[in-house]
Each structure stands twice: as structure tokens, then as C-alpha cells.
Design a protein around this motif. Structure first.
Motif, PDB file in Angstrom:
ATOM      1  N   PRO A  15      34.844 -14.220  -1.502  1.00  0.00           N
ATOM      2  CA  PRO A  15      32.947 -14.721  -1.597  1.00  0.00           C
ATOM      3  C   PRO A  15      33.657 -15.758  -2.994  1.00  0.00           C
ATOM      4  O   PRO A  15      33.810 -15.894  -3.592  1.00  0.00           O
ATOM      5  N   LEU A  16      32.559 -16.919  -2.286  1.00  0.00           N
ATOM      6  CA  LEU A  16      32.869 -18.343  -2.874  1.00  0.00           C
ATOM      7  C   LEU A  16      31.286 -18.778  -3.815  1.00  0.00           C
ATOM      8  O   LEU A  16      30.682 -18.814  -2.819  1.00  0.00           O
ATOM      9  N   ILE A  17      32.018 -19.474  -5.150  1.00  0.00           N
ATOM     10  CA  ILE A  17      30.574 -19.851  -5.600  1.00  0.00           C
ATOM     11  C   ILE A  17      30.494 -21.621  -5.927  1.00  0.00           C
ATOM     12  O   ILE A  17      32.385 -21.532  -6.220  1.00  0.00           O
ATOM     13  N   GLY A  18      29.888 -22.483  -5.682  1.00  0.00           N
ATOM     14  CA  GLY A  18      30.083 -23.597  -5.933  1.00  0.00           C
ATOM     15  C   GLY A  18      29.286 -24.831  -5.232  1.00  0.00           C
ATOM     16  O   GLY A  18      28.500 -24.405  -5.349  1.00  0.00           O
ATOM     17  N   ILE A  19      29.144 -25.466  -5.969  1.00  0.00           N
ATOM     18  CA  ILE A  19      28.448 -27.409  -5.354  1.00  0.00           C
ATOM     19  C   ILE A  19      28.394 -27.443  -4.048  1.00  0.00           C
ATOM     20  O   ILE A  19      29.596 -27.600  -3.099  1.00  0.00           O
ATOM     21  N   ASP A  20      27.299 -28.105  -4.186  1.00  0.00           N
ATOM     22  CA  ASP A  20      26.919 -28.528  -2.380  1.00  0.00           C
ATOM     23  C   ASP A  20      27.811 -29.164  -2.131  1.00  0.00           C
ATOM     24  O   ASP A  20      28.393 -30.010  -1.963  1.00  0.00           O
ATOM     25  N   PRO A  21      28.842 -29.409  -0.932  1.00  0.00           N
ATOM     26  CA  PRO A  21      29.560 -30.322  -0.914  1.00  0.00           C
ATOM     27  C   PRO A  21      29.251 -31.785  -0.505  1.00  0.00           C
ATOM     28  O   PRO A  21      29.829 -32.463  -0.733  1.00  0.00           O
ATOM     29  N   THR A  22      27.892 -31.655   0.096  1.00  0.00           N
ATOM     30  CA  THR A  22      27.247 -32.914   0.620  1.00  0.00           C
ATOM     31  C   THR A  22      26.810 -33.959  -0.991  1.00  0.00           C
ATOM     32  O   THR A  22      26.891 -34.897  -0.894  1.00  0.00           O
ATOM     33  N   ASP A  23      26.927 -32.776  -1.824  1.00  0.00           N
ATOM     34  CA  ASP A  23      26.867 -33.470  -3.110  1.00  0.00           C
ATOM     35  C   ASP A  23      28.219 -34.489  -3.740  1.00  0.00           C
ATOM     36  O   ASP A  23      29.290 -33.846  -3.793  1.00  0.00           O
ATOM     37  N   PRO A  24      28.856 -35.646  -4.171  1.00  0.00           N
ATOM     38  CA  PRO A  24      29.567 -35.932  -4.420  1.00  0.00           C
ATOM     39  C   PRO A  24      30.600 -35.477  -5.369  1.00  0.00           C
ATOM     40  O   PRO A  24      31.530 -35.365  -5.308  1.00  0.00           O
ATOM     41  N   TYR A  25      29.941 -34.893  -6.545  1.00  0.00           N
ATOM     42  CA  TYR A  25      31.007 -33.855  -7.492  1.00  0.00           C
ATOM     43  C   TYR A  25      31.400 -32.777  -6.315  1.00  0.00           C
ATOM     44  O   TYR A  25      32.459 -32.189  -6.400  1.00  0.00           O
ATOM     45  N   GLY A  26      30.577 -32.273  -5.812  1.00  0.00           N
ATOM     46  CA  GLY A  26      30.822 -30.731  -4.907  1.00  0.00           C
ATOM     47  C   GLY A  26      31.947 -31.643  -3.785  1.00  0.00           C
ATOM     48  O   GLY A  26      32.340 -30.364  -3.132  1.00  0.00           O
ATOM     49  N   ILE A  33      30.621 -21.406   1.575  1.00  0.00           N
ATOM     50  CA  ILE A  33      29.282 -21.253   0.106  1.00  0.00           C
ATOM     51  C   ILE A  33      28.768 -19.968  -0.251  1.00  0.00           C
ATOM     52  O   ILE A  33      28.093 -20.721   0.225  1.00  0.00           O
ATOM     53  N   THR A  34      29.015 -18.388  -0.883  1.00  0.00           N
ATOM     54  CA  THR A  34      27.302 -17.916  -0.649  1.00  0.00           C
ATOM     55  C   THR A  34      26.589 -17.737  -1.841  1.00  0.00           C
ATOM     56  O   THR A  34      25.566 -17.815  -1.588  1.00  0.00           O
ATOM     57  N   ILE A  35      27.074 -18.779  -2.529  1.00  0.00           N
ATOM     58  CA  ILE A  35      26.128 -19.115  -3.740  1.00  0.00           C
ATOM     59  C   ILE A  35      26.120 -20.622  -4.192  1.00  0.00           C
ATOM     60  O   ILE A  35      27.273 -20.726  -5.019  1.00  0.00           O
ATOM     61  N   ARG A  36      25.008 -20.740  -4.246  1.00  0.00           N
ATOM     62  CA  ARG A  36      25.292 -22.871  -4.288  1.00  0.00           C
ATOM     63  C   ARG A  36      24.808 -22.750  -5.858  1.00  0.00           C
ATOM     64  O   ARG A  36      23.647 -22.409  -6.115  1.00  0.00           O
ATOM     65  N   ALA A  37      25.176 -23.714  -6.522  1.00  0.00           N
ATOM     66  CA  ALA A  37      24.924 -24.176  -8.087  1.00  0.00           C
ATOM     67  C   ALA A  37      24.788 -25.432  -8.457  1.00  0.00           C
ATOM     68  O   ALA A  37      25.492 -26.660  -7.267  1.00  0.00           O
ATOM     69  N   ARG A  38      23.874 -26.281  -9.244  1.00  0.00           N
ATOM     70  CA  ARG A  38      24.050 -27.404  -9.076  1.00  0.00           C
ATOM     71  C   ARG A  38      25.661 -28.248  -9.786  1.00  0.00           C
ATOM     72  O   ARG A  38      25.870 -29.395  -9.816  1.00  0.00           O
ATOM     73  N   PHE A  39      25.471 -27.018 -10.821  1.00  0.00           N
ATOM     74  CA  PHE A  39      25.841 -27.853 -12.189  1.00  0.00           C
ATOM     75  C   PHE A  39      27.328 -27.073 -12.208  1.00  0.00           C
ATOM     76  O   PHE A  39      27.263 -25.892 -11.483  1.00  0.00           O
ATOM     77  N   GLY A  40      28.749 -27.344 -12.606  1.00  0.00           N
ATOM     78  CA  GLY A  40      29.709 -26.538 -12.705  1.00  0.00           C
ATOM     79  C   GLY A  40      29.730 -25.999 -13.635  1.00  0.00           C
ATOM     80  O   GLY A  40      30.688 -23.911 -13.721  1.00  0.00           O
ATOM     81  N   THR A  41      28.701 -25.596 -14.854  1.00  0.00           N
ATOM     82  CA  THR A  41      28.968 -24.359 -15.902  1.00  0.00           C
ATOM     83  C   THR A  41      28.118 -23.810 -15.006  1.00  0.00           C
ATOM     84  O   THR A  41      28.042 -22.400 -16.002  1.00  0.00           O
ATOM     85  N   THR A  42      27.570 -23.831 -14.263  1.00  0.00           N
ATOM     86  CA  THR A  42      26.198 -22.600 -14.145  1.00  0.00           C
ATOM     87  C   THR A  42      27.134 -21.694 -12.938  1.00  0.00           C
ATOM     88  O   THR A  42      27.439 -21.298 -12.803  1.00  0.00           O
ATOM     89  N   VAL A  43      28.014 -23.039 -12.153  1.00  0.00           N
ATOM     90  CA  VAL A  43      28.939 -22.150 -12.305  1.00  0.00           C
ATOM     91  C   VAL A  43      29.824 -21.269 -12.205  1.00  0.00           C
ATOM     92  O   VAL A  43      30.367 -20.093 -11.586  1.00  0.00           O
ATOM     93  N   CYS A  44      30.668 -21.614 -13.565  1.00  0.00           N
ATOM     94  CA  CYS A  44      31.487 -20.317 -13.793  1.00  0.00           C
ATOM     95  C   CYS A  44      30.478 -19.824 -14.773  1.00  0.00           C
ATOM     96  O   CYS A  44      31.064 -18.806 -14.325  1.00  0.00           O
ATOM     97  N   ALA A  45      29.061 -19.865 -14.717  1.00  0.00           N
ATOM     98  CA  ALA A  45      28.649 -17.998 -15.321  1.00  0.00           C
ATOM     99  C   ALA A  45      28.871 -17.604 -14.572  1.00  0.00           C
ATOM    100  O   ALA A  45      28.388 -16.487 -14.691  1.00  0.00           O
ATOM    101  N   LEU A  46      28.120 -18.230 -13.057  1.00  0.00           N
ATOM    102  CA  LEU A  46      28.294 -16.898 -12.048  1.00  0.00           C
ATOM    103  C   LEU A  46      29.940 -16.484 -11.745  1.00  0.00           C
ATOM    104  O   LEU A  46      29.684 -15.423 -11.281  1.00  0.00           O
ATOM    105  N   VAL A  47      30.806 -17.300 -12.081  1.00  0.00           N
ATOM    106  CA  VAL A  47      31.700 -16.942 -11.445  1.00  0.00           C
ATOM    107  C   VAL A  47      32.059 -15.161 -12.699  1.00  0.00           C
ATOM    108  O   VAL A  47      32.575 -14.071 -13.188  1.00  0.00           O
TER     109      VAL A  47
END
Length: 314
Positions: A191-202, A218-232
Motif C-alpha cells: 500500500p502506497l502513500i504519496g503526493i498527487d502525481p500531477t503535482d510538480p513535487y509528486g 497511491i492509496t492515501i494522498r497527502a499534500r506535503f512530504g512531512t504528512t506522508v512521513c507521519a502516515l508511514v
């Protein structure tokens, strides 16, 4: 016409009352002071001092001159004070923006170095989304923005910062926690957590899967990398994240796995095109660049302490 040196010497004699005292005050030889006083009096046709028992007293004719000399000297003191304040950053403000991935760890490390050099500099830091960065610079709200991607914009210039790479992050107790590296094909099995692939960062994260024609679901999308880390960290999945977000243990509770495929990407400092850069901005850019390059060297080569790497770059 008197030179600033003559003003300094005449005032020193006036303040101390002796040639020797003036010489000590200015840290020069007494004969040099005496010669300059005599030369100044002769060249201007004005007698500045009456000499009595080795002491020098202002003449009545020179009182107005001494008042002007004191005024000039005060202006010089004021100028010196202003220069000193500028040197410490007291009269300036550094206004910087940054995308979240660089602001989490790298910007604070750079700011610490800037503060050491300019202890009185006022600093304003803004965490910006990509759509906010353009207005932030073009409307004069800030001086520069640290970015993990570059835009095609006629009003902005992009200065190189450093190259980075991506890592797969997993919870510390995850079944992959004992691994050192992982492939893109293996990553998509979880299961993957990540940034929206259409976002330049994602898009930076999604690109490694697109090159391999792998489905990046991506099963869970988040806006920022810090949120991604917290979810992981919470055990909700694994993710691909850039090295600057998780640098120097900046997010404990997750394990970093190197990705076997090439994941290199470039970072930049964006500035308004044609706008002059102050010494404070240039120093911040230098510090941020060296911090980010030091991290790259540390992770690519032998485990050299980051402080030693920074010293070499600086």
C-alpha cells in the motif's frame, strides 16, 4: 581644506591636551602628530593651539573650527556605527520562502549558519505551495524561494542548489525494515502513500514508476512530504520521499531504503529576474547549497561527519 586625517589629529590633541596623549590615543608616533599639527596650521593660516608648559590649549580663533570638527567627527562615528550594524545585519531583513521538503531540515541548518555570521539580521521564513511562490517573488513579498523543481516563467530565474535522490520509507517495524535497498517493482506491491502525481513535487516521485511502466497506485494522498512521513510512521503504508525531507534523522520512526533505480532530481533557488541580491541573500543561498550538497556527499560516499563535509565545501 582639511583632510579627515587632519581632523582626527587636531581633535585628538584638543581632547588630550598633549602631543603624547594624542599619539597614544591614535596609536601613532608623537613626532608625526607634532609635524601634522604644524603643517595644518601653516597650510590653513590658522593657529589652533597655544602651547603652555607642554600642554596645548585651543586658541579663541579656533573655537568655531573645533565645534565643526566635533560635528564632523560625530558624523564619522555615526557612519561607523551604521556600517557595523549593517555588518551584523541589524538594519536588514532576510525574507525567504521554501517548499516543505526543503524547509523541514535543510533551511533551518542554513539559517543557523546565517545567524552566526549576521547575529542581528531579521529573518522571515514562509512555507509555500508552488502556486504561491510566483506571487511571493513577483509582488516583492520575499527575496528567494527554495524549490525542488523549476518553472518555466519569464519573470523568474532559477539558480542551482543541489541534486538529490529519492528513498523508500517504511515503518521501523515493517517487514522491509531489515532491507538496505528496494526496487520500484517491489515498492508497488505494498500500500502506497504519496503526493498527487500531477503535482510538480509528486511528479518527481511518480517518474521512477512511469519510466518502468509500473502502476503507481497511491492509496492515501497527502499534500506535503512531512504528512506522508507521519502516515508511514503510523503504519498505514510505505512511500517514496526525497532525501531532504528525512535528512539527518529529521523524521524518526521510519526506515530509509535506497531505491535501485536512478532517482536523481535537481533543486533550485528561485529569484525575481533582474532583482539585485543582497549579501544576506547570497550568503543564505551559499549556506543552503553547501548544506544540501554535503548531505548528497555523505549519502553517496563514506560516512564522513557532515560538519567535516561542510567545512570542505565552505
Amino acid at each position: 581644506m582639511m583632510t579627515l586625517r587632519q581632523v582626527e589629529v587636531i581633535r585628538a590633541v584638543m581632547v588630550t591636551g598633549t602631543i603624547g596623549g594624542a599619539a597614544k590615543l591614535l596609536n601613532v608616533s608623537a613626532p608625526g602628530i607634532s609635524r601634522l599639527v604644524k603643517y595644518t596650521e601653516k597650510s590653513l593660516g590658522v593657529r589652533f593651539f597655544q602651547r603652555q608648559n607642554g600642554r596645548y590649549f585651543p586658541t579663541p580663533e579656533a573655537q568655531n573650527i573645533f565645534e565643526q570638527i566635533n560635528a564632523v567627527y560625530k558624523k564619522v562615528d555615526d557612519l561607523t556605527e551604521i556600517i557595523s550594524k549593517i555588518g551584523h545585519g541589524a538594519l536588514s531583513e532576510l525574507r525567504i520562502g521554501s517548499v516543505p521538503s526543503i524547509s523541514q531540515v535543510m533551511v533551518p541548518r542554513a539559517i543557523e549558519r546565517v545567524r552566526r555570521r549576521y547575529p542581528e539580521l531579521r529573518i522571515d521564513i514562509n512555507i509555500l505551495k508552488i502556486e504561491e511562490a510566483v506571487d511571493y517573488l513577483l509582488l516583492g513579498r520575499g527575496d528567494c524561494v527554495a524549490m525542488s523543481y523549476r518553472l518555466d516563467h519569464s519573470g523568474l530565474d532559477f539558480l542551482p542548489l543541489a541534486s538529490g535522490e529519492l528513498f523508500c520509507i517504511v515503518p521501523e517495524d515493517h517487514e522491509l525494515g531489515s532491507r538496505k535497498q528496494i526496487s520500484a517493482a517491489e515498492i508497488i506491491r505494498y500500500p502506497l502513500i504519496g503526493i498527487d502525481p500531477t503535482d510538480p513535487y509528486g511528479r518527481i516521485m511518480a517518474d521512477i514508476f512511469a519510466r518502468k511502466k509500473l502502476k503507481y497506485d497511491i492509496t492515501i494522498r497527502a499534500r506535503f512530504g512531512t504528512t506522508v512521513c507521519a502516515l508511514v510512521k503510523a503504519g498505514l503504508g510505505i512511500a517514496v520521499i526525497d532525501q531532504f525531507t528525512v535528512a539527518y534523522g529529521g523524521f524518526p520512526g521510519v526506515k530509509l531504503l535506497r531505491i535501485t533505480e536512478s532517482t536523481k532530481f535537481d533543486t533550485y533557488i528561485a529569484v525575481k529576474r533582474g532583482a539585485p541580491l543582497s549579501l544576506h541573500i547570497e550568503h543564505f543561498i551559499h549556506c543552503l547549497r553547501s548544506e544540501m550538497q554535503a548531505l548528497r556527499l555523505e549519502q553517496d560516499g563514506p560516512r564522513t561527519p557532515a560538519s567535516r563535509i561542510r567545512k570542505k565545501i565552505t
